[in-house]
Design an enzyme around this catalytic site. Structure first.
Site, PDB file in Angstrom:
ATOM      1  N   ASP A  71       0.802  -1.228   0.000  1.00 59.89           N
ATOM      2  CA  ASP A  71       0.000   0.000   0.000  1.00 59.89           C
ATOM      3  C   ASP A  71       0.830   1.272   0.000  1.00 59.89           C
ATOM      4  O   ASP A  71       0.395   2.306  -0.474  1.00 59.89           O
ATOM      5  CB  ASP A  71      -0.937   0.023   1.209  1.00 59.89           C
TER       6      ASP A  71
ATOM      7  N   ASP B  77       5.546   0.359   3.475  1.00 60.14           N
ATOM      8  CA  ASP B  77       5.742  -0.878   4.233  1.00 60.14           C
ATOM      9  C   ASP B  77       5.467  -2.065   3.312  1.00 60.14           C
ATOM     10  O   ASP B  77       5.290  -1.894   2.119  1.00 60.14           O
ATOM     11  CB  ASP B  77       4.832  -0.889   5.470  1.00 60.14           C
TER      12      ASP B  77
ATOM     13  N   TYR C 293      -6.043   0.550   8.704  1.00 63.29           N
ATOM     14  CA  TYR C 293      -7.105   0.904   7.763  1.00 63.29           C
ATOM     15  C   TYR C 293      -8.444   0.515   8.358  1.00 63.29           C
ATOM     16  O   TYR C 293      -9.222  -0.234   7.781  1.00 63.29           O
ATOM     17  CB  TYR C 293      -6.866   0.255   6.397  1.00 63.29           C
TER      18      TYR C 293
ATOM     19  N   GLU D  67       5.706   9.702   3.244  1.00 56.00           N
ATOM     20  CA  GLU D  67       5.348   8.359   2.758  1.00 56.00           C
ATOM     21  C   GLU D  67       4.432   8.455   1.536  1.00 56.00           C
ATOM     22  O   GLU D  67       3.441   9.170   1.552  1.00 56.00           O
ATOM     23  CB  GLU D  67       4.643   7.558   3.870  1.00 56.00           C
TER      24      GLU D  67
END
Ligand SMILES: *[C@@H]1O[C@H](CO)[C@@H](O)[C@H](O)[C@H]1NC(C)=O
Length: 500
Positions: free
Chosen positions: A89, A92, A240, A480
């Protein structure tokens, strides 16, 4: 289970709406740095290339991002299924199914609405959709089950490891009839249905497979209602977690199934469930957690074309949404930074910038094809105004901002050098084949040096509300990249590459 390390914590959970009453004279009159004309085609090319850097599984021979290697080749094995493939995603190595499905839906919407503006790049955009769609087919291959995540997020976030070296727990998480997840299943159905439209003429057999699966997954989502955050809270929260509830994903899934199948039952479902599924929700948001504004814009297309008078309330809601994000409105749903960037509190702001700009542009097209404008009290918003607003956001991302830097890695002269991304910040497996263990990666994480592998096309979380950007790995909310920042951007760049 490993304790969550504060060092490597990933993205923040859902965002609460902010109501900063900032009155801006007009965003468009703000002096923007004198950069005239971006190379939108170059940015489009790069925004799609990014998805290759996020690939999990066995890489194909035509893989263009060469510093990546095969990874996670046994995903699913502990559950006796094949769950290899798909996308990581963000920075990571977990495969989170909920944002992956949302990414696939928005990539598909980008191709459906703007693919014809993409020139030769449309082929690469379609490949990016296929990479996600093939994974979602694997994740839904068993009737009544959806595999929604691979990788223990605590184990993963505790390490700074390349995907190719991963030795963290690849725990498999699923929903089924006794552990429902209408949010993730609804979004997965939406993604499969949207992808089926992308492949309708390009690969009819694949398209049929996708649509057939979307129908089954939606039926499961609707018949066994519940939130995956309740069924799997230890694994998906706070990462999430579906804070917003699953009702929106049921409407969203039905809307995409209606668009893909033209079957009357989905339209009836929408009409029948509209009020119940919308009750009490914040409807002026759009992102992986909340689909309401997207539902309204998507369905409005048909209303505007005069094909769906029973759905007129969706157009009214879409109009209200558009008015609520215009600069200079008294009760805005979004804040604008002094430099003109859409800003919502909560971290990884660029996801809001790209998804809201996508809706502005998509709605603008639907309006201009049907000769409409948006009434906003004593003002009104023309399709041309919506387009300019969306373009202003894209231009900010590409370099027209107070920092005078591009927030897309590899685009322009100055761009983020220390993105919060394991694969990008550790030496490539090609340069350094020997294993680098969980904690051995820390010195790369903490290093002041630029990342050795340029993750071309990655768009980072972006500057803070004062337009300031630290370019530092530990500031993950700013540094990120995520797949759902890029997915709507592919559509925006597609359009502006043909209409600069
Ligand atoms: C944004 O970052 C800059 C530089 O780190 C800092 O001075 C400023 O206070 C930050 N603004 C906000 C609103 O956090």
């Amino acid at each position: 289970m490993a304790r969550k390390s504060p060092l490597f914590t990933a993205k923040s959970p859902a965002i609460s709406p902010s109501f900063f009453a900032i009155f801006l004279m007009s965003l468009l009159s703000l002096t923007s740095p004198a950069v005239s004309g971006h190379d939108y085609a170059d940015a489009l090319h790069k925004s799609i290339l990014f998805f290759e850097g996020q690939r999990s599984g066995k890489l194909p021979p035509d893989q263009r991002v060469r510093w990546r290697g095969d990874s996670a080749l046994h995903d699913g094995a502990t559950a006796g299924v094949d769950l290899t493939g798909g996308y990581y995603d963000a920075g990571d190595n977990v495969k989170f199914g909920f944002p992956m499905a949302f990414t696939a839906t928005l990539l598909s919407w980008s191709v459906i609405d703007f693919g014809r503006s993409m020139g030769g790049e449309v082929r690469n955009a379609v490949r990016a959709v296929r990479w996600a769609a093939e994974y979602l087919l694997k994740a839904t291959a068993t009737p009544g089950v959806v595999y929604v995540q691979v990788g223990d997020p605590y184990s993963d976030h505790n390490c700074w490891e390349r995907p190719e070296d991963m030795d963290t727990l690849r725990t498999v998480y699923k929903i089924d009839w006794s552990h429902p997840g209408s949010d993730v299943a609804g979004e997965t159905a939406a993604a499969l249905a949207a992808a089926s439209i992308v492949f309708r003429s390009r690969d009819p057999a694949f398209s049929h497979l996708l649509l057939d699966r979307a129908v089954k997954v939606f039926e499961f989502a609707d018949k066994h209602r519940g939130a995956y955050s309740a069924s799997l809270s230890h694994a998906v929260c706070p990462f999430y977690c579906d804070v917003n509830g699953y009702q929106d994903e049921l409407l969203w899934g039905a809307a995409w199934l209606h668009k893909a199948s033209r079957r009357r039952e989905y339209r009836e479902y929408i009409v029948k469930n509209e009020v119940v599924l919308r009750a009490g929700e914040t409807i002026n948001e759009f992102g992986w957690d909340n689909k309401h504004a997207g539902i309204n814009v998507l369905i409005s297309k048909e209303v505007l074309m005069g094909k769906a008078d029973d759905l007129r309330s969706f157009q009214n809601n879409a109009d209200d949404f558009i008015c609520s994000i215009l600069p200079g409105i008294s009760h805005p749903q979004v804040q604008y930074s002094p430099g003109g960037l859409i800003f919502k509190a909560g971290g990884s702001n660029m996801q809001h910038v790209t998804s809201l700009s996508f809706l502005l542009l998509a709605y603008s097209n639907y309006l201009s094809h049907s000769n409409h404008i948006v009434p906003c009290g004593d003002r009104s918003a023309s399709p041309a105004l919506l387009k300019r607003l969306a373009k202003r956001q894209v231009d900010y991302i590409l370099g027209d901002n107070p920092m005078r830097m591009s927030y897309m890695v590899g685009y322009g002269e100055r761009y983020p050098q220390r993105i919060h991304h394991r694969g990008s910040s550790l030496p490539s497996v090609r340069a350094h084949p020997a294993h680098i263990g969980c904690k051995a990666g820390s010195r790369y994480y903490l290093s002041p040096n630029p990342n050795p592998n340029v993750l071309v096309g990655a768009v980072v979380g972006g500057p803070n509300s004062s337009d300031s950007f630290p370019d530092s790995r530990p500031f993950f909310q700013e540094s990120e990249p995520t797949t759902y920042i890029n997915a709507p951007l592919v559509g925006l760049l597609g359009y502006f590459s043909a209409h600069p």
